[in-house]
Every structure is written in C-alpha cells, then in structure tokens.
Motif scaffolding. Structure first.
Motif: not given
Length: 278
Positions: A236-237, A254-256, A269, A271-272
């Motif tokens: 997880h971000n 950072v990716v969705s 929804k 972010e990771e």
C-alpha cells in the motif's frame, strides 16, 4: 523463460498481483539469474514469468502444502477436489461450513496432507473473495460466498504442476527464504499489506505480520541491495511504507489499483507503491 501460456494461478488470493502484472513486468530487470518470491500467495507473478530457476516461500503452511501436493500428487489432488465439488449438498452454505469444520479439525491435528490441500482449494473458491483469514487459535473463519462453481480447471492444474516440478518450494520466514540469494538474483516481495489504518493489522496467519515484521523486511531489502540482488517490493502507498524505503536511492513508483476486498464500493480504489533498487 518458458512460453507455456497454460500455466496460471489456480487459487484466488487477497492482494494478488494479477492487475499489476503489466506494471511489474515493465519494471523487471532485463536480465537476472535465480528468481525468489518469499511471499508467494496465489503466485500470479511467478506463473506469468515462469523463470527457469525459482524459489518460492510462504509462512502459511496450508498454502505451501497445496503447492507441494499439486507438484507431487497432481492426479490425486484433482480427483479429491472434483469429489468435493460433486458431493456438494443442495444447501451450499451448510456444505461449505461442514468442509470448513473438517479443514479446521485437520489443522488442529497438524495433518498437512493431500486431503487438506483439497479442502483448502475447495474453500478458496467458495469463501468470500478468496480471503485467507484465521482467528486467534489459527482456525480458518471466512464465510461462504454463495458460489457453486467448480473449484479447479483440470488442465490448468496439470500444466501448472509441470512447471512447479522445476520450482524449489520452501515454508517459513521470509528472511530464511532469501539466505541463498546472491548477486544478480531477482527477489520479488509481495508481503502482507501494511494497514491503511495504522491501528489495525489483519491476521493472515496466526503469527501475523506486524510493524516489526515490516521493519525487518525493509532491513532485509537493504541487505540484499548491498549483496547485489535486484529487488522489487509492492505494498500500500502509506506513510509508514514510504518512511521505510525513502531516502535510500530506491525508485518508488505510485500506481492505481482496485481493491476487491472492501465491502464499500466507494473505497475500492487505491494506490500501491512498486519499489525497485535498480
């Protein structure tokens, strides 16, 4: 790498990396030697890459038992899972709870065998979102998902079993799983998620994966970097994860993502981060 496209994950796994496969592959080192995955889970990345020399690991003894049984007793495993499907009662929930009780009885007796692997696989396809969660006693407690679908695709399991025969399968601590990793090897870390809410950690196994475990993992990541290994880590971000890996020269992207487990659709929804040391 093999081009056997039939090889694929046969278990559902919360936090699995199927939706991030393209982003992960884009960030892979162009060349590497041996492949390590210390938190194998459903194995989406492993089965996509199909490396020639791979070592996989997990602390979840039941999960590792499934991989070993599929590898060593493929046809017997398929037969037992199909038998569980064929005997499903009209009341699916009652049948599922009966299977869960049998599974937990075997856990209490430490019977990690072919039958346990079949029970695990049946529940994996008939429990809520493929979630693996245990109570304080280490017993599986995930509810029924109201599905009556078949638990496996036979040919996919057979092809995956062939690939697994080339894989070194370990069971235990992530640090121990990496002890033989050397310069030029690639280690993919898909550890249990750090909580979005810092006060809550979900129990993945009865041992759990707490704050100190995440700190120890970050130390291992640093050690493997010094060893000359290629490392990639996803999580997880969160501020906690960023603090562990920032200011060290690592690339943090950072990716969705979509979070399939959250019961509130508005919170699905997220972010990771994908963290690389190269």
């Amino acid at each position: 790498m093999s081009n056997n496209v039939k090889v694929a994950p046969f278990l559902k796994w919360a936090g699995g990396k199927r939706q991030l496969l393209n982003q992960i592959k884009e960030r892979m080192p162009k060349e590497y030697n041996d492949y390590y995955e210390p938190f194998i889970g459903g194995g989406a990345v492993l089965f996509e890459l199909q490396p020639e020399k791979a070592t996989i690991n997990d602390i979840n003894t039941s999960l590792i038992n499934v991989y070993r049984q599929v590898k060593d007793n493929t046809e017997e495993f398929i037969e037992l899972v199909n038998k569980l499907d064929s005997e499903m009662w009209e009341d699916g929930k009652e049948y599922y709870l009966d299977i869960r009780e049998k599974y937990n009885d075997k856990l209490l007796k430490n019977e990690y065998d072919l039958e346990l692997a079949a029970l695990f696989t049946f529940m994996n396809k008939h429990c809520f979102n493929g979630l693996y969660r245990v109570n304080k006693k280490g017993l599986f407690n995930v509810p029924y998902n109201k599905s009556r679908r078949t638990s496996i695709e036979e040919e996919a399991v057979r092809e995956t079993a062939k690939f697994l025969k080339t894989v070194n399968i370990l069971e235990g601590d992530f640090e121990e799983a990496c002890k033989d990793a050397k310069k030029g090897d690639f280690i993919f870390f898909d550890s249990p998620y750090a909580p979005l809410n810092p006060t809550s950690f979900e129990a993945y196994t009865k041992e759990g994966f707490d704050v100190e475990s995440h700190k120890r993992l970050a130390q291992l990541y640093d050690e493997l970097t010094e060893r000359g290994c290629y490392c990639m880590l996803t999580n997880h971000n969160t501020e906690f994860i960023n603090e562990l890996y920032s200011n060290k020269g690592y690339r943090i992207d950072v990716v969705s993502v979509k979070r399939m487990i959250n019961s509130d659709a508005s919170n699905r929804k997220g972010e990771e981060v994908i963290i690389c040391n190269y």
